[in-house]
Scaffold this motif. Structure first.
Motif, PDB file in Angstrom:
ATOM      1  N   LYS A   1       0.840  -1.196   0.000  1.00 28.78           N
ATOM      2  CA  LYS A   1       0.000   0.000   0.000  1.00 28.78           C
ATOM      3  C   LYS A   1       0.876   1.247   0.000  1.00 28.78           C
ATOM      4  CE  LYS A   1      -3.762  -2.252   2.547  1.00 28.78           C
ATOM      5  NZ  LYS A   1      -4.596  -2.234   3.770  1.00 28.78           N
ATOM      6  N   ASP A   2       0.338   2.326  -0.571  1.00 25.59           N
ATOM      7  CA  ASP A   2       1.092   3.571  -0.584  1.00 25.59           C
ATOM      8  C   ASP A   2       0.837   4.354   0.707  1.00 25.59           C
ATOM      9  OD1 ASP A   2      -1.404   4.821  -0.827  1.00 25.59           O
ATOM     10  OD2 ASP A   2      -1.187   5.187  -2.974  1.00 25.59           O
ATOM     11  N   GLY A   3       1.368   5.581   0.781  1.00 27.33           N
ATOM     12  CA  GLY A   3       1.243   6.375   1.992  1.00 27.33           C
ATOM     13  C   GLY A   3      -0.173   6.739   2.363  1.00 27.33           C
ATOM     14  N   ASP A   4      -1.088   6.686   1.381  1.00 30.02           N
ATOM     15  CA  ASP A   4      -2.493   6.998   1.642  1.00 30.02           C
ATOM     16  C   ASP A   4      -3.322   5.752   1.940  1.00 30.02           C
ATOM     17  OD1 ASP A   4      -2.094   9.743   1.191  1.00 30.02           O
ATOM     18  OD2 ASP A   4      -2.265   9.455  -0.978  1.00 30.02           O
ATOM     19  N   GLY A   5      -2.643   4.602   2.043  1.00 33.39           N
ATOM     20  CA  GLY A   5      -3.361   3.360   2.322  1.00 33.39           C
ATOM     21  C   GLY A   5      -3.994   2.719   1.111  1.00 33.39           C
ATOM     22  N   LYS A   6      -3.677   3.214  -0.087  1.00 36.66           N
ATOM     23  CA  LYS A   6      -4.231   2.655  -1.329  1.00 36.66           C
ATOM     24  C   LYS A   6      -3.330   1.543  -1.846  1.00 36.66           C
ATOM     25  CE  LYS A   6      -5.519   4.000  -6.047  1.00 36.66           C
ATOM     26  NZ  LYS A   6      -5.513   5.099  -7.045  1.00 36.66           N
ATOM     27  N   ALA A   7      -3.939   0.485  -2.371  1.00 36.08           N
ATOM     28  CA  ALA A   7      -3.166  -0.636  -2.902  1.00 36.08           C
ATOM     29  C   ALA A   7      -2.245  -0.164  -4.028  1.00 36.08           C
ATOM     30  CB  ALA A   7      -4.097  -1.726  -3.411  1.00 36.08           C
ATOM     31  N   VAL A   8      -0.990  -0.619  -3.989  1.00 38.87           N
ATOM     32  CA  VAL A   8      -0.027  -0.301  -5.045  1.00 38.87           C
ATOM     33  C   VAL A   8      -0.260  -1.260  -6.209  1.00 38.87           C
ATOM     34  CG1 VAL A   8       2.418  -0.213  -5.656  1.00 38.87           C
ATOM     35  CG2 VAL A   8       1.673   0.560  -3.387  1.00 38.87           C
ATOM     36  N   ASP A   9      -0.585  -0.708  -7.377  1.00 37.96           N
ATOM     37  CA  ASP A   9      -0.808  -1.556  -8.550  1.00 37.96           C
ATOM     38  C   ASP A   9       0.428  -2.422  -8.809  1.00 37.96           C
ATOM     39  OD1 ASP A   9      -3.336  -0.567  -9.003  1.00 37.96           O
ATOM     40  OD2 ASP A   9      -2.667   0.975 -10.411  1.00 37.96           O
ATOM     41  N   GLY A  10       0.216  -3.715  -8.949  1.00 35.27           N
ATOM     42  CA  GLY A  10       1.305  -4.664  -9.151  1.00 35.27           C
ATOM     43  C   GLY A  10       1.804  -5.287  -7.865  1.00 35.27           C
ATOM     44  N   ASN A  11       1.537  -4.636  -6.720  1.00 31.72           N
ATOM     45  CA  ASN A  11       2.010  -5.129  -5.423  1.00 31.72           C
ATOM     46  C   ASN A  11       0.882  -5.549  -4.489  1.00 31.72           C
ATOM     47  OD1 ASN A  11       4.601  -4.553  -6.209  1.00 31.72           O
ATOM     48  ND2 ASN A  11       5.059  -3.161  -4.537  1.00 31.72           N
ATOM     49  N   SER A  12      -0.358  -5.473  -4.916  1.00 26.97           N
ATOM     50  CA  SER A  12      -1.487  -5.704  -4.017  1.00 26.97           C
ATOM     51  C   SER A  12      -1.462  -7.127  -3.447  1.00 26.97           C
ATOM     52  CB  SER A  12      -2.803  -5.482  -4.768  1.00 26.97           C
ATOM     53  OG  SER A  12      -3.901  -5.854  -3.965  1.00 26.97           O
ATOM     54  N   ASN A  13      -1.801  -7.239  -2.148  1.00 25.73           N
ATOM     55  CA  ASN A  13      -1.840  -8.563  -1.512  1.00 25.73           C
ATOM     56  C   ASN A  13      -3.263  -9.033  -1.241  1.00 25.73           C
ATOM     57  OD1 ASN A  13      -2.656  -6.981   0.622  1.00 25.73           O
ATOM     58  ND2 ASN A  13      -1.066  -7.656   2.057  1.00 25.73           N
ATOM     59  N   VAL A  14      -4.237  -8.437  -1.901  1.00 30.77           N
ATOM     60  CA  VAL A  14      -5.626  -8.835  -1.689  1.00 30.77           C
ATOM     61  C   VAL A  14      -5.951 -10.091  -2.489  1.00 30.77           C
ATOM     62  CG1 VAL A  14      -6.305  -6.448  -1.283  1.00 30.77           C
ATOM     63  CG2 VAL A  14      -6.535  -7.422  -3.585  1.00 30.77           C
ATOM     64  N   GLY A  15      -7.118 -10.658  -2.222  1.00 32.95           N
ATOM     65  CA  GLY A  15      -7.593 -11.805  -2.977  1.00 32.95           C
ATOM     66  C   GLY A  15      -7.200 -13.127  -2.343  1.00 32.95           C
ATOM     67  N   HIS A  16      -7.629 -14.211  -2.982  1.00 28.18           N
ATOM     68  CA  HIS A  16      -7.364 -15.572  -2.510  1.00 28.18           C
ATOM     69  C   HIS A  16      -7.785 -15.716  -1.047  1.00 28.18           C
ATOM     70  CE1 HIS A  16      -5.354 -19.427  -1.749  1.00 28.18           C
ATOM     71  NE2 HIS A  16      -5.356 -19.586  -3.067  1.00 28.18           N
ATOM     72  N   GLU A  17      -9.001 -15.229  -0.747  1.00 28.10           N
ATOM     73  CA  GLU A  17      -9.508 -15.380   0.626  1.00 28.10           C
ATOM     74  C   GLU A  17     -10.243 -16.701   0.794  1.00 28.10           C
ATOM     75  OE1 GLU A  17     -11.083 -12.371   2.893  1.00 28.10           O
ATOM     76  OE2 GLU A  17      -9.704 -10.826   2.207  1.00 28.10           O
ATOM     77  N   TYR A  18     -11.227 -16.958  -0.025  1.00 30.08           N
ATOM     78  CA  TYR A  18     -11.944 -18.230  -0.020  1.00 30.08           C
ATOM     79  C   TYR A  18     -12.329 -18.660   1.400  1.00 30.08           C
ATOM     80  CZ  TYR A  18     -10.335 -18.399  -4.815  1.00 30.08           C
ATOM     81  OH  TYR A  18     -10.072 -18.092  -6.125  1.00 30.08           O
ATOM     82  N   GLY A  19     -12.908 -17.726   2.144  1.00 27.49           N
ATOM     83  CA  GLY A  19     -13.379 -18.046   3.486  1.00 27.49           C
ATOM     84  C   GLY A  19     -12.305 -18.024   4.555  1.00 27.49           C
ATOM     85  N   ALA A  20     -11.182 -17.354   4.292  1.00 31.31           N
ATOM     86  CA  ALA A  20     -10.085 -17.333   5.269  1.00 31.31           C
ATOM     87  C   ALA A  20     -10.529 -16.748   6.601  1.00 31.31           C
ATOM     88  CB  ALA A  20      -8.908 -16.529   4.717  1.00 31.31           C
ATOM     89  N   ALA A  21     -11.417 -15.786   6.561  1.00 37.86           N
ATOM     90  CA  ALA A  21     -11.861 -15.153   7.807  1.00 37.86           C
ATOM     91  C   ALA A  21     -12.566 -16.135   8.727  1.00 37.86           C
ATOM     92  CB  ALA A  21     -12.780 -13.973   7.480  1.00 37.86           C
ATOM     93  N   ALA A  22     -13.169 -17.169   8.164  1.00 39.65           N
ATOM     94  CA  ALA A  22     -13.905 -18.148   8.976  1.00 39.65           C
ATOM     95  C   ALA A  22     -12.991 -19.216   9.566  1.00 39.65           C
ATOM     96  CB  ALA A  22     -14.992 -18.799   8.123  1.00 39.65           C
ATOM     97  N   LEU A  23     -11.745 -19.292   9.103  1.00 40.47           N
ATOM     98  CA  LEU A  23     -10.821 -20.293   9.632  1.00 40.47           C
ATOM     99  C   LEU A  23     -10.432 -19.949  11.066  1.00 40.47           C
ATOM    100  CD1 LEU A  23      -8.253 -21.006   6.762  1.00 40.47           C
ATOM    101  CD2 LEU A  23      -9.841 -22.643   7.764  1.00 40.47           C
TER     102      LEU A  23
END
Length: 591
Positions: free
Chosen positions: A554-576
């Motif tokens: 993320k950049d200084g404003d908390g926005k995802a850096v294009d090419g560096n984002s770590n989002v996705g591939h959750e598939y219910g991870a929060a419920a684990l």
């Protein structure tokens, strides 16, 4: 002995006769002999970065120390060779072949220089530079062949360019360089020839750097391979001055074991394995095309000239691609086995791993198949069809699909018509293969690539005309398009413990972190050190030795850096539950 096994032995014997192996305290048993391993480390695939004499004579920018010093190259993460055996790090290969039909690398820097069988050798890179890992744990080093390297390709190339630029501008450096390169032939006439050849190569390197330029830093273990390959195609087609396709979507180097079992390869599955039976064995033309494209992108050369588009008269393009060596090295990859959990690491908790296996079958196995399956072992996921919570950083898939270029010499009758660069790459690779093995390449042409040699022209370009920045135009297009090629691939996870960091763009440091919801994953982490964390499974956080690059998602404003984002591939991870995460991690160590 099969043709493939024989080929695997021949490349080692022909390329590296010494049988030396780059050192590690423990080398994972993965099915290779020491001689085969050395052939993989130092065999040429046709990559030509610089004449070897130039590479050895160049000094680093701001120093009189040599650019080719192994310790300096190791600072970029390249693994040193064994002492007294091989001159260069793992993956630095010497290429020696006639160059009289080349253009970029046909350089003459002294009188009566041969361009035939006695042409000057060049230094380049092969697959192992990016696909050889070394891990450390409590003083032990473990070599993993076919795993992602912890190298900083971007900074290495910048160091080469800076060295060349300063050498030409600094008269004292230039005098030393000319003396070392020319030796007894150091005459005024030859220095003039050397200057002209050097200027030609420097201009090419600078044009390449301008096309690839991006403010995004790759760091260790990543490169925008598609971006670099695509831009080389643009340059060889004569369109380099007319496009802006920054190489701004770096990804981790994929691991290679069991890749031959997959139909679709690369992170986005855009390339295919296609095999042609020849006698009792077969030749993988899909792999040949993929490897030819990679060699062209990493300092190889292809001479694109106007061709008759009728397949019967398509003569192909002259190229530096070492097709026979590439086929032999692909044979080595076929016999490469996934690494086993090293003896130097703490033992696996078998009961916890058993619990993890049950969770894996329930929650993960619908995407990540077992490699023993007789059918295709990968699954493909179109981005627009995915739940946004599961969609990872889009930019590798997006750029690979949507980058465009004027067709130039690929379609001389319409040189200014815009085509997708992926189609230009397909045409370029076809031409390189046909130029090397005309008859067999023609037989396999439809199976490997399909279509005609000249890439199709884009008809619908409305998505490019919106009142958005070029980057946001592409983002909007890729997120909305239902095209089946804008996708990512899920593959079997054999040996996944040896392939940190995780996700296709290397944005998650450990397997444990990957099982967390995206909001709880590390927003930044340091890279470069090799110390391994066998509990969380990945590179140890907080290590100071070698951790010189800060990966920021993320950049200084908390926005995802294009090419560096770590989002996705959750598939219910929060419920684990956390015990379930640790059980899954323990099971993944066993694969």
């Amino acid at each position: 002995m099969s043709v493939r096994t024989l080929a695997a032995s021949l490349i080692a014997a022909a390329v590296i006769a010494s049988g030396a192996s780059a050192h590690a305290d423990e080398t994972s048993s993965q099915g290779w002999t020491p001689a085969q391993r050395d052939g993989w480390y130092w065999g040429s695939q046709g990559s030509r970065l610089l004449p070897e004499k130039w590479f050895r004579a160049l000094e680093r920018a701001g120093s009189t120390e040599k650019l080719s010093d192994v310790k300096f190259l190791a600072s970029f993460g390249y693994l040193p060779p064994p002492a007294g055996k091989i001159r260069y790090p793992v993956g630095f290969a010497i290429d020696k072949q006639p160059d009289k039909d080349f253009e970029v690398t046909r350089l003459r820097w002294y009188a009566n220089q041969s361009g035939g069988s006695h042409a000057e050798p060049w230094i380049g890179m092969n697959c192992s530079a990016c696909h050889t890992a070394q891990l450390s744990y409590q003083g032990s080093s473990i070599r993993i062949d076919g795993a992602p390297s912890l190298t900083d390709f971007q900074s290495f190339v910048e160091a080469v360019d800076a060295s060349m630029k300063e050498t030409r501008e600094d008269s004292a450096k230039w005098t030393r360089f000319a003396k070392n390169v020319l030796g007894p032939q150091n005459s005024p006439a030859n220095r003039k020839l050397l200057g002209a050849a050097f200027d030609k190569m420097l201009a090419w390197q600078q044009d390449t750097a301008n096309l690839n330029a991006t403010p995004l830093r790759y760091g260790y273990g990543r490169v925008d391979a598609f971006g670099h390959i695509f831009n080389k195609v643009v340059m060889f087609a004569g369109s380099g001055k007319l496009v802006t396709n920054p190489s701004d979507a770096p990804v981790s180097f994929p691991f290679l074991w069991n890749i031959h079992r997959q139909t679709h390869v690369q992170w986005n599955g855009i390339a295919e394995n296609s095999k042609l039976k020849v006698g009792a064995d077969y030749v993988d033309y899909g792999a040949m095309g993929r490897n030819a494209g990679e060699a062209i992108g990493v300092f190889g050369e292809v001479v694109i000239k106007p061709q008759n588009s009728l397949i019967g008269t398509f003569e192909g393009y002259t190229s530096s691609v070492q097709l026979a060596n590439q086929d032999k090295m692909e044979s080595l990859v076929e016999i490469l086995q996934p690494p086993k959990w090293p003896a130097a690491f703490p033992p696996i908790d078998k009961e916890l791993a058993k619990t993890g296996r049950g969770l894996f079958v329930e929650k993960c196995s619908s995407c990540h198949f077992d490699t023993t399956k007789p059918e295709a072992t990968e699954t493909l996921h179109i981005l627009s069809a995915m739940d946004p919570k599961d969609r990872t950083d889009i930019w590798m898939a997006c750029n690979a699909f949507s980058s465009t270029m004027p067709s130039g010499m690929l379609s001389p009758s319409q040189p200014n018509s815009y085509v997708f660069v992926r189609d230009g790459l397909s045409d370029t690779v076809k031409g390189a293969l046909i130029g090397k093995k005309t008859e067999l390449a023609k037989v396999a042409l439809g199976k490997v690539f399909g279509g005609e040699p000249v890439p199709p022209i884009i008809v619908d370009k409305t998505w490019m005309n919106a009142l958005l920045s070029p980057k946001d135009q592409r983002r909007k297009f890729c997120e909305a398009s239902k095209d089946k090629l804008i996708r990512y691939k899920a593959r079997p996870l054999d040996g996944i413990w040896a392939t940190a960091p995780y996700l296709h763009n290397g944005s998650v440091p450990t397997l444990y972190d990957l099982l967390l919801p995206a909001k709880d994953r590390p927003a930044n982490f340091s890279m470069g050190g090799r110390e391994y964390d066998p509990k969380m499974v990945g590179f140890a956080k907080g290590q100071t030795d070698g951790n010189t690059f800060l990966y920021e998602t993320k950049d200084g404003d908390g926005k995802a850096v294009d090419g560096n984002s770590n989002v996705g591939h959750e598939y219910g991870a929060a419920a684990l539950k956390d015990p379930d995460r640790w059980a899954l991690v323990e099971y993944l160590k066993t694969l």
